[in-house]
Design an enzyme around this catalytic site. Structure first.
Site, PDB file in Angstrom:
ATOM      1  N   LYS A  83      27.350  -7.959   6.361  1.00  0.00           N
ATOM      2  CA  LYS A  83      27.157  -7.261   7.632  1.00  0.00           C
ATOM      3  C   LYS A  83      25.818  -6.514   7.707  1.00  0.00           C
ATOM      4  O   LYS A  83      25.368  -6.157   8.790  1.00  0.00           O
ATOM      5  CB  LYS A  83      28.316  -6.297   7.908  1.00  0.00           C
ATOM      6  CG  LYS A  83      28.429  -5.094   7.013  1.00  0.00           C
ATOM      7  CD  LYS A  83      29.686  -4.291   7.354  1.00  0.00           C
ATOM      8  CE  LYS A  83      29.853  -3.081   6.458  1.00  0.00           C
ATOM      9  NZ  LYS A  83      28.833  -2.057   6.655  1.00  0.00           N
ATOM     10  N   ASP A  84      25.169  -6.303   6.557  1.00  0.00           N
ATOM     11  CA  ASP A  84      23.857  -5.655   6.538  1.00  0.00           C
ATOM     12  C   ASP A  84      22.704  -6.641   6.674  1.00  0.00           C
ATOM     13  O   ASP A  84      21.558  -6.237   6.843  1.00  0.00           O
ATOM     14  CB  ASP A  84      23.663  -4.877   5.223  1.00  0.00           C
ATOM     15  CG  ASP A  84      24.616  -3.713   5.082  1.00  0.00           C
ATOM     16  OD1 ASP A  84      25.088  -3.201   6.116  1.00  0.00           O
ATOM     17  OD2 ASP A  84      24.898  -3.317   3.931  1.00  0.00           O
ATOM     18  N   ARG A 132      29.506   1.360  16.038  1.00  0.00           N
ATOM     19  CA  ARG A 132      30.645   0.538  16.471  1.00  0.00           C
ATOM     20  C   ARG A 132      31.952   1.319  16.382  1.00  0.00           C
ATOM     21  O   ARG A 132      32.747   1.349  17.333  1.00  0.00           O
ATOM     22  CB  ARG A 132      30.725  -0.723  15.597  1.00  0.00           C
ATOM     23  CG  ARG A 132      32.009  -1.532  15.778  1.00  0.00           C
ATOM     24  CD  ARG A 132      32.123  -2.630  14.723  1.00  0.00           C
ATOM     25  NE  ARG A 132      32.108  -2.110  13.362  1.00  0.00           N
ATOM     26  CZ  ARG A 132      33.182  -1.690  12.705  1.00  0.00           C
ATOM     27  NH1 ARG A 132      34.359  -1.716  13.281  1.00  0.00           N
ATOM     28  NH2 ARG A 132      33.086  -1.240  11.467  1.00  0.00           N
ATOM     29  N   ARG A 133      32.189   1.955  15.233  1.00  0.00           N
ATOM     30  CA  ARG A 133      33.434   2.709  15.075  1.00  0.00           C
ATOM     31  C   ARG A 133      33.502   3.864  16.068  1.00  0.00           C
ATOM     32  O   ARG A 133      34.563   4.139  16.631  1.00  0.00           O
ATOM     33  CB  ARG A 133      33.561   3.238  13.641  1.00  0.00           C
ATOM     34  CG  ARG A 133      33.731   2.136  12.603  1.00  0.00           C
ATOM     35  CD  ARG A 133      33.958   2.695  11.214  1.00  0.00           C
ATOM     36  NE  ARG A 133      33.912   1.634  10.206  1.00  0.00           N
ATOM     37  CZ  ARG A 133      33.009   1.552   9.240  1.00  0.00           C
ATOM     38  NH1 ARG A 133      32.077   2.483   9.117  1.00  0.00           N
ATOM     39  NH2 ARG A 133      33.031   0.558   8.386  1.00  0.00           N
ATOM     40  N   ARG A 150      27.567  10.803   6.907  1.00  0.00           N
ATOM     41  CA  ARG A 150      26.564  10.021   6.185  1.00  0.00           C
ATOM     42  C   ARG A 150      26.876   9.990   4.693  1.00  0.00           C
ATOM     43  O   ARG A 150      27.707  10.742   4.195  1.00  0.00           O
ATOM     44  CB  ARG A 150      25.171  10.632   6.406  1.00  0.00           C
ATOM     45  CG  ARG A 150      24.722  10.645   7.858  1.00  0.00           C
ATOM     46  CD  ARG A 150      24.486   9.256   8.373  1.00  0.00           C
ATOM     47  NE  ARG A 150      24.106   9.242   9.770  1.00  0.00           N
ATOM     48  CZ  ARG A 150      24.010   8.145  10.487  1.00  0.00           C
ATOM     49  NH1 ARG A 150      24.286   6.980   9.935  1.00  0.00           N
ATOM     50  NH2 ARG A 150      23.654   8.206  11.747  1.00  0.00           N
ATOM     51  N   ARG A 156      31.265  10.475   1.202  1.00  0.00           N
ATOM     52  CA  ARG A 156      32.129  10.504   2.393  1.00  0.00           C
ATOM     53  C   ARG A 156      33.538  10.982   2.039  1.00  0.00           C
ATOM     54  O   ARG A 156      34.127  11.776   2.773  1.00  0.00           O
ATOM     55  CB  ARG A 156      32.186   9.108   3.024  1.00  0.00           C
ATOM     56  CG  ARG A 156      30.848   8.645   3.565  1.00  0.00           C
ATOM     57  CD  ARG A 156      30.970   7.301   4.266  1.00  0.00           C
ATOM     58  NE  ARG A 156      29.688   6.618   4.338  1.00  0.00           N
ATOM     59  CZ  ARG A 156      29.487   5.479   4.974  1.00  0.00           C
ATOM     60  NH1 ARG A 156      30.484   4.887   5.595  1.00  0.00           N
ATOM     61  NH2 ARG A 156      28.292   4.926   4.992  1.00  0.00           N
ATOM     62  N   CYS A 243      22.904  -4.960  13.468  1.00  0.00           N
ATOM     63  CA  CYS A 243      24.085  -4.431  12.777  1.00  0.00           C
ATOM     64  C   CYS A 243      24.406  -2.995  13.176  1.00  0.00           C
ATOM     65  O   CYS A 243      25.469  -2.488  12.839  1.00  0.00           O
ATOM     66  CB  CYS A 243      23.896  -4.538  11.262  1.00  0.00           C
ATOM     67  SG  CYS A 243      22.552  -3.524  10.606  1.00  0.00           S
TER      68      CYS A 243
END
Length: 309
Positions: A83-84, A132-133, A150, A156, A243
């Protein structure tokens, strides 16, 4: 004995992924000496400006330095979170292998008494790093406070103990691959929070003219995963989105039929365009492109442009 140097970012997750890849490659090529080399990327050094770079249309901030090392011959295989990886690759490089995908879903990790997204109290503070989230969470629960989070996985998770967040949302794959599955409180189903294109999958990138290394990497290629993520990434490419855009895509294959679902959202959650496409898995790229065209006709480009601004 032949030596193959495998390049990766130096984060806990990137190293866990790469060690898994090397272990699988070693099973297929026991006479090869695989060595891991860590490489710092722009995204590692300058996390605070990722959204600014995305708004300017810059791409590859998690992979460029690794790809430069690959082109220069300092490494032979690059391992990326798919996805990156931008949908357009530099000349001279190719994705030689996509191993079997792990769970593509997002997950919730919450404080005591806050273990389900639907049951979070009104106004709960939910942390995430993803545009997106943020978009899809706000669409699902407009009452929540969706705030920036971040750092790497450990940072996290530690943030939950600071009192600043009631829950955090991140990719299942990261916790699974770093042996932190026990921290997951809820797997969030795709009909609530559609994953990022390619989430949960890895890409092994090589020089396009290095036939021997391509053969080595291809030994752990998974065709079903390839069909699914090709559909998802062609959808992303067709939208002209990167992305960091509020775009979700998830493909499944059942009974010989590939079904691709795509979402594009407004960052504030006020609107989400949803569409699906189904067909032969062999036509996965065309299915992704067709779904993107459908979404663009419904106004997806305006939502993507608004997210960049």
């Amino acid at each position: 004995m032949r030596t193959v140097t495998v390049g990766t970012r130096g984060s806990t997750l990137a190293l866990a992924q790469t060690r898994w890849v090397v272990a699988r490659l070693k099973e297929e090529w026991p006479e090869t000496d695989f060595r891991i080399q860590t490489i710092s990327t722009q995204g590692d050094r300058n996390r605070g400006s990722l959204e600014v770079m995305a708004q300017k249309g810059e791409k590859g901030f998690w992979v460029k330095e690794i790809e430069d090392a690959l082109l220069a011959g300092r490494i032979d295989i690059a391992v990326h979170s798919l996805k990156d990886l931008p949908t357009e690759q530099p000349e001279g490089l190719e994705v030689a292998s996509i191993p079997k995908r792990v769970d593509a879903r997002d997950v919730l990790v919450g404080k005591e008494g806050m273990k389900r997204l639907a049951e979070l109290p009104q106004g709960a503070r939910v942390g995430t790093s993803s545009i997106r989230r943020k978009a899809f969470l706000r669409a699902y629960r407009p009452d929540l406070q969706v705030v920036d989070l971040r750092g790497n996985i450990d940072t996290r998770l530690a943030a939950l103990g600071t009192g600043e967040y009631d829950a955090i949302v991140l990719a299942a794959a990261g916790l699974i691959r770093t042996e932190l599955r026990h921290r997951i409180d809820e797997f969030i189903e795709p009909d609530v929070l559609l994953p990022a294109p390619g989430q949960g999958a890895l890409a092994l990138e090589t020089r396009a003219d290095d036939d021997l290394t391509i053969e080595v990497a291809y030994a752990i290629h998974d065709h079903l995963t390839d069909d699914r993520v090709t559909a998802e990434r062609e959808f992303l490419a067709g939208l002209g989105a990167g992305c960091m855009a509020p775009v979700g895509a998830h493909a499944t294959v059942q009974g010989g039929l590939l079904t691709l679902e795509g979402w594009v959202g407004a960052v504030d959650g006020s609107k989400v365009i949803r569409a699906t496409s189904s067909g032969d898995p062999a036509e996965c790229a065309d299915l992704g492109a067709e779904l993107a065209a459908d979404m663009l006709a419904q106004g997806a480009a305006d939502l993507i442009a608004a997210a960049r601004s």
